[in-house]
Design a protein around this motif. Structure first.
Motif, mmCIF file in Angstrom:
data_model
loop_
_atom_site.group_PDB
_atom_site.id
_atom_site.type_symbol
_atom_site.label_atom_id
_atom_site.label_comp_id
_atom_site.label_asym_id
_atom_site.label_seq_id
_atom_site.Cartn_x
_atom_site.Cartn_y
_atom_site.Cartn_z
ATOM 1 N N UNK A 133 82.466 76.120 -46.379
ATOM 2 C CA UNK A 133 81.391 75.443 -45.646
ATOM 3 C C UNK A 133 81.916 74.154 -45.039
ATOM 4 N N UNK A 134 81.644 73.932 -43.771
ATOM 5 C CA UNK A 134 82.037 72.680 -43.128
ATOM 6 C C UNK A 134 80.787 71.975 -42.625
ATOM 7 N N UNK A 135 80.526 70.763 -43.140
ATOM 8 C CA UNK A 135 79.254 70.113 -42.879
ATOM 9 C C UNK A 135 79.080 69.536 -41.475
ATOM 10 N N UNK A 136 80.183 69.203 -40.790
ATOM 11 C CA UNK A 136 80.014 68.646 -39.442
ATOM 12 C C UNK A 136 80.886 69.404 -38.449
ATOM 13 N N UNK A 137 80.521 69.280 -37.183
ATOM 14 C CA UNK A 137 81.283 69.962 -36.138
ATOM 15 C C UNK A 137 82.684 69.380 -36.030
ATOM 16 N N UNK A 138 82.804 68.067 -36.333
ATOM 17 C CA UNK A 138 84.128 67.437 -36.294
ATOM 18 C C UNK A 138 85.067 68.099 -37.317
ATOM 19 N N UNK A 139 84.527 68.300 -38.518
ATOM 20 C CA UNK A 139 85.366 68.901 -39.566
ATOM 21 C C UNK A 139 85.673 70.363 -39.234
ATOM 22 N N UNK A 140 84.697 71.057 -38.649
ATOM 23 C CA UNK A 140 84.957 72.436 -38.219
ATOM 24 C C UNK A 140 86.084 72.456 -37.189
ATOM 25 N N UNK A 141 86.024 71.521 -36.239
ATOM 26 C CA UNK A 141 87.091 71.456 -35.236
ATOM 27 C C UNK A 141 88.428 71.130 -35.882
ATOM 28 N N UNK A 142 88.420 70.257 -36.866
ATOM 29 C CA UNK A 142 89.673 69.925 -37.565
ATOM 30 C C UNK A 142 90.212 71.147 -38.317
ATOM 31 N N UNK A 143 89.301 71.946 -38.871
ATOM 32 C CA UNK A 143 89.732 73.180 -39.537
ATOM 33 C C UNK A 143 90.461 74.081 -38.525
ATOM 34 N N UNK A 144 89.832 74.301 -37.360
ATOM 35 C CA UNK A 144 90.423 75.190 -36.351
ATOM 36 C C UNK A 144 91.730 74.594 -35.806
ATOM 37 N N UNK A 145 91.766 73.269 -35.683
ATOM 38 C CA UNK A 145 92.998 72.600 -35.231
ATOM 39 C C UNK A 145 94.122 72.810 -36.251
ATOM 40 N N UNK A 146 93.747 72.761 -37.522
ATOM 41 C CA UNK A 146 94.724 72.988 -38.598
ATOM 42 C C UNK A 146 95.342 74.373 -38.461
ATOM 43 N N UNK A 147 94.512 75.388 -38.201
ATOM 44 C CA UNK A 147 95.043 76.746 -38.067
ATOM 45 C C UNK A 147 95.906 76.870 -36.816
#
Ligand code: DGT
Ligand code: MG
Ligand code: MG
Ligand code: MG
Length: 260
Positions: A133-147
């Motif tokens: 679960x990712x609580x904010x869109x920023x963190x979701x974007x950071x997740x995708x950036x990580x991949x």
């Protein structure tokens, strides 16, 4: 209706509902794909057929699993982003992960012969899955950036390694030693000065991975009265672009909504 005396066993089941209001990411990863890829003769460092097969499976998931808004794939893994508001399976983690994972795995076997017509499957491939679960869109974007950063780092390394071995005739151990401790700039330089390869010109699908999004397309149709017309339809589109920078997201504001 009267309950059987066995009903109580239901209470042993654990509640695994994922946090409300968060983006849900389901990531699948091929189990033992080091062995699987070598046994099935995947080309090194990248096998286009294998990547396209995974993209085909991910498209199947996008079309079948409600609220999948985007997917990102590289190597033997795929991440699926489900809308933060999704009510799929009451957000129960096990239902969501197992459904996505089994659908992807079944599609992998079903579509295998289309992409590997000359290579029979040697054993049933499997994938592991997790949900986060990712609580904010920023963190979701950071997740995708990580991949996507992972895709870049591995691909640059693997491209250098296999170029040294395949084109440079270097033993694998020596190639490994040559690359130890090098930075990105060194690797780009090595490819260019020793082999005339401009890394930035290699196929984007290898360097960037694949991002699947829903896009509206116009398809030509014939009306009942026999006239040609265009019908608007949502379709899954595969992109091999940068998703770390802002451009991709600014061009598609509907993906993340207000909170970015
Ligand atoms: P795991 O995930 O812990 O069960 O183990 P693996 O072996 O799947 O390891 P993982 O997921 O870290 O790494 C992916 C493996 O798949 C890695 O050994 C390289 C291989 N692979 C993925 N894509 C390609 C490809 O396009 N060509 C080749 N030759 N190998 C690939
Ligand atoms: Mg793994
Ligand atoms: Mg794996
Ligand atoms: Mg992997």
């Amino acid at each position: 209706m009267a309950k059987s005396k066995y009903e109580y066993v239901k209470h042993f089941e654990q509640d695994d509902r994922l946090l409300p209001g968060c983006w849900l990411v389901v990531r699948l990863d091929g189990r033992g794909f080091h062995r699987f890829s070598s046994l099935h003769g995947f080309t090194k460092p990248n096998d286009l057929r294998a990547l396209q097969l995974a993209n085909r499976c991910a498209e199947t998931v996008m079309k079948d699993v409600q609220d999948a808004i985007l997917a990102y794939g590289e190597s033997d893994e795929y991440s699926f982003v489900l809308d933060r508001k999704t009510r799929l399976f009451g957000r129960r983690e096990s239902k969501i992960t197992t459904t996505v994972c089994s659908l992807f795995s079944a599609a992998y076997v079903l579509y295998w012969p289309e992409f590997f017509p000359e290579t029979p499957l040697q054993y049933p491939p499997s994938f592991d899955a997790r949900a986060v679960c990712y609580p904010t869109s920023r963190i979701l974007r950071d997740y995708l950036s990580w991949r996507q950063a992972d895709c870049h780092i591995n691909n640059l390394y693997n491209t250098c390694f296999w170029t040294l071995v395949q084109q440079g005739g270097m033993p694998e151990k020596e190639a490994e030693e040559t690359l130890r401790g090098t930075f990105s700039a060194d690797k780009n330089e090595l490819l260019f000065s020793r082999f005339g390869i401009n890394y930035a010109h290699l196929p984007a699908i290898f360097r960037k991975g694949t991002t699947l999004v829903w896009e509206e397309v116009e398809i030509p149709v014939t009306t009942p009265s026999g006239e040609s017309a265009l019908r608007r339809k949502k379709a899954v589109r595969a992109l091999d672009v940068d998703i770390i920078g802002d451009q991709f997201w600014h061009d598609r504001p509907w993906l993340l909504g207000e909170d970015t």
